[in-house]
Design a protein around this motif. Sequence first.
Motif, PDB file in Angstrom:
ATOM      1  N   ASP A 140      -2.704  19.466   7.195  1.00  0.00           N
ATOM      2  CA  ASP A 140      -3.074  19.655   5.790  1.00  0.00           C
ATOM      3  C   ASP A 140      -3.567  21.080   5.528  1.00  0.00           C
ATOM      4  N   SER A 141      -4.286  21.656   6.478  1.00  0.00           N
ATOM      5  CA  SER A 141      -4.773  23.027   6.283  1.00  0.00           C
ATOM      6  C   SER A 141      -3.619  24.031   6.329  1.00  0.00           C
ATOM      7  N   ALA A 142      -2.615  23.764   7.157  1.00  0.00           N
ATOM      8  CA  ALA A 142      -1.445  24.655   7.193  1.00  0.00           C
ATOM      9  C   ALA A 142      -0.755  24.667   5.828  1.00  0.00           C
ATOM     10  N   ILE A 143      -0.643  23.506   5.220  1.00  0.00           N
ATOM     11  CA  ILE A 143       0.047  23.414   3.922  1.00  0.00           C
ATOM     12  C   ILE A 143      -0.815  24.042   2.825  1.00  0.00           C
ATOM     13  N   ALA A 144      -2.101  23.720   2.812  1.00  0.00           N
ATOM     14  CA  ALA A 144      -2.979  24.283   1.775  1.00  0.00           C
ATOM     15  C   ALA A 144      -3.042  25.802   1.889  1.00  0.00           C
ATOM     16  N   SER A 145      -3.013  26.312   3.117  1.00  0.00           N
ATOM     17  CA  SER A 145      -3.059  27.766   3.317  1.00  0.00           C
ATOM     18  C   SER A 145      -1.808  28.432   2.753  1.00  0.00           C
ATOM     19  N   ALA A 146      -0.649  27.817   2.987  1.00  0.00           N
ATOM     20  CA  ALA A 146       0.597  28.358   2.425  1.00  0.00           C
ATOM     21  C   ALA A 146       0.581  28.221   0.908  1.00  0.00           C
ATOM     22  N   ALA A 147       0.128  27.076   0.429  1.00  0.00           N
ATOM     23  CA  ALA A 147       0.089  26.837  -1.023  1.00  0.00           C
ATOM     24  C   ALA A 147      -0.759  27.887  -1.722  1.00  0.00           C
ATOM     25  N   SER A 148      -1.885  28.211  -1.109  1.00  0.00           N
ATOM     26  CA  SER A 148      -2.805  29.166  -1.723  1.00  0.00           C
ATOM     27  C   SER A 148      -2.163  30.542  -1.878  1.00  0.00           C
ATOM     28  N   ARG A 149      -1.410  30.960  -0.872  1.00  0.00           N
ATOM     29  CA  ARG A 149      -0.721  32.251  -0.976  1.00  0.00           C
ATOM     30  C   ARG A 149       0.330  32.211  -2.094  1.00  0.00           C
ATOM     31  N   MET A 150       0.975  31.086  -2.236  1.00  0.00           N
ATOM     32  CA  MET A 150       2.009  30.961  -3.275  1.00  0.00           C
ATOM     33  C   MET A 150       1.390  30.961  -4.672  1.00  0.00           C
ATOM     34  N   THR A 151       0.334  30.191  -4.859  1.00  0.00           N
ATOM     35  CA  THR A 151      -0.282  30.155  -6.191  1.00  0.00           C
ATOM     36  C   THR A 151      -0.949  31.497  -6.497  1.00  0.00           C
ATOM     37  N   ILE A 180      -1.966  20.636  -3.926  1.00  0.00           N
ATOM     38  CA  ILE A 180      -2.837  20.595  -5.113  1.00  0.00           C
ATOM     39  C   ILE A 180      -4.156  21.307  -4.791  1.00  0.00           C
ATOM     40  N   ILE A 181      -4.681  21.070  -3.606  1.00  0.00           N
ATOM     41  CA  ILE A 181      -5.927  21.753  -3.208  1.00  0.00           C
ATOM     42  C   ILE A 181      -5.703  23.265  -3.183  1.00  0.00           C
ATOM     43  N   GLY A 182      -4.504  23.679  -2.756  1.00  0.00           N
ATOM     44  CA  GLY A 182      -4.182  25.107  -2.713  1.00  0.00           C
ATOM     45  C   GLY A 182      -3.763  25.682  -4.052  1.00  0.00           C
ATOM     46  N   GLY A 183      -3.873  24.911  -5.113  1.00  0.00           N
ATOM     47  CA  GLY A 183      -3.652  25.467  -6.446  1.00  0.00           C
ATOM     48  C   GLY A 183      -2.386  25.035  -7.159  1.00  0.00           C
ATOM     49  N   PHE A 184      -1.563  24.207  -6.515  1.00  0.00           N
ATOM     50  CA  PHE A 184      -0.358  23.723  -7.203  1.00  0.00           C
ATOM     51  C   PHE A 184      -0.754  22.826  -8.378  1.00  0.00           C
ATOM     52  N   ALA A 185       0.138  22.775  -9.377  1.00  0.00           N
ATOM     53  CA  ALA A 185      -0.170  22.029 -10.597  1.00  0.00           C
ATOM     54  C   ALA A 185       0.308  20.585 -10.539  1.00  0.00           C
ATOM     55  N   SER A 186       1.361  20.329  -9.769  1.00  0.00           N
ATOM     56  CA  SER A 186       1.963  18.998  -9.778  1.00  0.00           C
ATOM     57  C   SER A 186       2.870  18.854  -8.561  1.00  0.00           C
ATOM     58  N   THR A 187       3.399  17.638  -8.388  1.00  0.00           N
ATOM     59  CA  THR A 187       4.282  17.347  -7.259  1.00  0.00           C
ATOM     60  C   THR A 187       5.427  16.482  -7.723  1.00  0.00           C
TER      61      THR A 187
END
Lengths: 443, 443
Positions: A140-151, A180-187
């Motif tokens: 989950d942290s790997a995904i949130a970390s990538a998500a954060s860079r994208m957002t 979502i934790i990393g800033g995405f709006a929806s899934t």
Amino acid sequence: MSPHSTWQHPNSALYTDHYELTMLQAALHSGAAHRTSVFEVFTRRLPEGRRYGVVAGTGRLLEGLQHFRFETSQLDALAAAEVVDDATLDWLSRFRFTGNIWGYAEGEAYFPHSPILIVEGSFAEACILETYLLSVLNHDSAIASAASRMTGAAGSRPCIEMGSRRTQEESAVAAARAAIIGGFASTSNLEAGRRYGIPTVGTAAHSFTLLHDSEPEAFAAQVAALGKGTSLLVDTYDVERGVRNAVAAGGPDLGAVRLDSGDLVEQARWVRRLLDDLGNHQTRIVVTSDLDEYAIGLLASAPVDSYGVGTSLVTGSGAPTAGMVYKLVSRTDDHGAFVSVAKTATNKASVGGRKYALRRLDQSGTAVAEVIGVGRAPHDDGNDRPLLQQFVAEGEVLEDWTGPEAVRLAAERHRNSMAELPGSVMRLQRGEPAIPTEFEELP
Amino acid sequence: MSPHSTWQHPNSALYTDHYELTMLQAALHSGAAHRTSVFEVFTRRLPEGRRYGVVAGTGRLLEGLQHFRFETSQLDALAAAEVVDDATLDWLSRFRFTGNIWGYAEGEAYFPHSPILIVEGSFAEACILETYLLSVLNHDSAIASAASRMTGAAGSRPCIEMGSRRTQEESAVAAARAAIIGGFASTSNLEAGRRYGIPTVGTAAHSFTLLHDSEPEAFAAQVAALGKGTSLLVDTYDVERGVRNAVAAGGPDLGAVRLDSGDLVEQARWVRRLLDDLGNHQTRIVVTSDLDEYAIGLLASAPVDSYGVGTSLVTGSGAPTAGMVYKLVSRTDDHGAFVSVAKTATNKASVGGRKYALRRLDQSGTAVAEVIGVGRAPHDDGNDRPLLQQFVAEGEVLEDWTGPEAVRLAAERHRNSMAELPGSVMRLQRGEPAIPTEFEELP
């Protein structure tokens, strides 16, 4: 668990490596199993060139911990496979985690050696959680970390998580939550919508257009069923004709057109002009083709309204696991006194001792260091922010940390954590961690 | 499901992207939902430089298909989130897959455009399986493909899967299963052992040594509880002292020593000499530190007995997803006649039409091409091996393809499939697919 969710959490007891139970057997045999132990989750380094990581998964693992029970079917399987002896099976049958857990709250930024989770209990009860806790946090942290860079690269434009098909089906649900934790709006993931109350979105694929006898017929069918606010996918045959067909079908109120292939920067520009020429100033442009944080950054100047991100998000954009480890750092001796312990052979050596952590802030509130106290809390110079939260007290999970509301709060916490870090944290170029990690050891 | 397993498969209906249900709604509305459709799973290319891929996940998805049902709790969630209208919910409440599925059997090698799965049914019923089928195949095939390269590099030495902690907890179970198909001998994952009857192994971590007051005490405790055949982890403090302590604890019958850090090639050499000098000729050496197929290849000349592989395996060794897509390739028109369809805009264009496949073999039985027939079976020159198997007939899953026995058979099939390919398939250096893919279209 959220009262809104009808989902039943599975039993999590066998998300466990064989060696945890054989260690348990040997430690029960030697008597050392009852020594109070402190285990710590941390990462020695960030993925190459990354400036920060984002904690995610804590809410999931706390929920799973409540379902970490060796029931008859689990015990029967262990007995049949002769994994451990009867005395150990008997101990497992009575297992309930009775210890304490602290750690970084979900959404918080982390750095090398940040004590992301601290588990205190008997060796027996803390030892058998290793694999499960790491599985959840590492993914989950790997995904949130990538998500954060994208957002971060997307700025104010929303990002949509749509990578379910490129990762295992349960990872997909966890990835949507972490995004979502990393800033995405929806899934796009319906199960994530159900479990965590995350907004889900989606319209149509190329197959829908190909199913119909012509693109105008397909678009007319979609608008008739889903309304003019829908997004029409315009690149099945010819993008220009697709846009014209979309406007003909949806009129001036058409919600969006989706571009899923080709040179997106150039395409978005002329599609925007074409939409405007056709009077569709309100129709948005959604792009969705193999995006990652770099592609999103390159699209910053293009007239794009939102980004759909799939493969790159769910695979951690080159870093599919966070590389966290679970290490015994302290345990009691025969007299009940705590002894700091650490592997000392070359490579993979650790820092022994119970850790505490705070984020050191300067006068303006900007983070300047991750300060790890060894054996005691680090000195707080007045401005600093303590990082450890208690999640479990004597075996009781503090409910605040689980459920859909926890996801919403984690996303908010993530925004605040990012705002506090120096501006260099947002650079996509490879570099050093945004702030240094400093150990403050007992004198 | 295997009679040996007590595991209950979860409901899989919401492992689905939102757009599949909105497409369904629109297609029900237009009437096109009832057109017979053929969807195909394939990959346009292998991960960069890879020479082949290995199919895995089919047994899992066939089991999951039997649990792909929209029950009250799923329907309530969709209704609450207003994903689709009442007519669509009603259709979903009655959903059972009634079509046919063919594909490559698990363990089979695949190449670009190999038709790995072919789903035939109404558009409605085939459309809503997209995300679930791809999630399973993309993940499991990525892991089996990496596993195969590792076991190829390991030759006759067994590989042990131990990456659970570096991937999501359910992915870990699927990864263990895929690893076995790719040639691994065993796993650390207890849930994989339970569900699929896979042998599980494991002994102790550094924490077990650190828990005790000294390494000799820890080793004595482990041998007392687990027997002399156990593996002792000898690199907590000092490897040479560790090996001597291990031999002292286990005597000449000690099963193995495990090395988990440092320069493994050099270390294995002197540890082997030391063990032999101490009379422990039968004691094996297990190595486990951040191995991948290249590290395993480099250890070929070192006196190592088995390899424990973690992170690199469960993350697909640089290719965490297989990149497979699910495309509508044929569907009926209003007269019931099949029409080949394909996206034709630039990039991501596909080959329309129902596919058939065989592996072309030369006189010696060596594969020379992957031949894909479009619209009909390709010409068989007598020596060739047809690749499509039927998995589902009119909605009924053919039981042969699921359960623990299917995993064992898939591993055997994988060995045979590899033996049939040209020797170049085993090269770890980047290159082209081991055999070319040739399309044979209708004249």
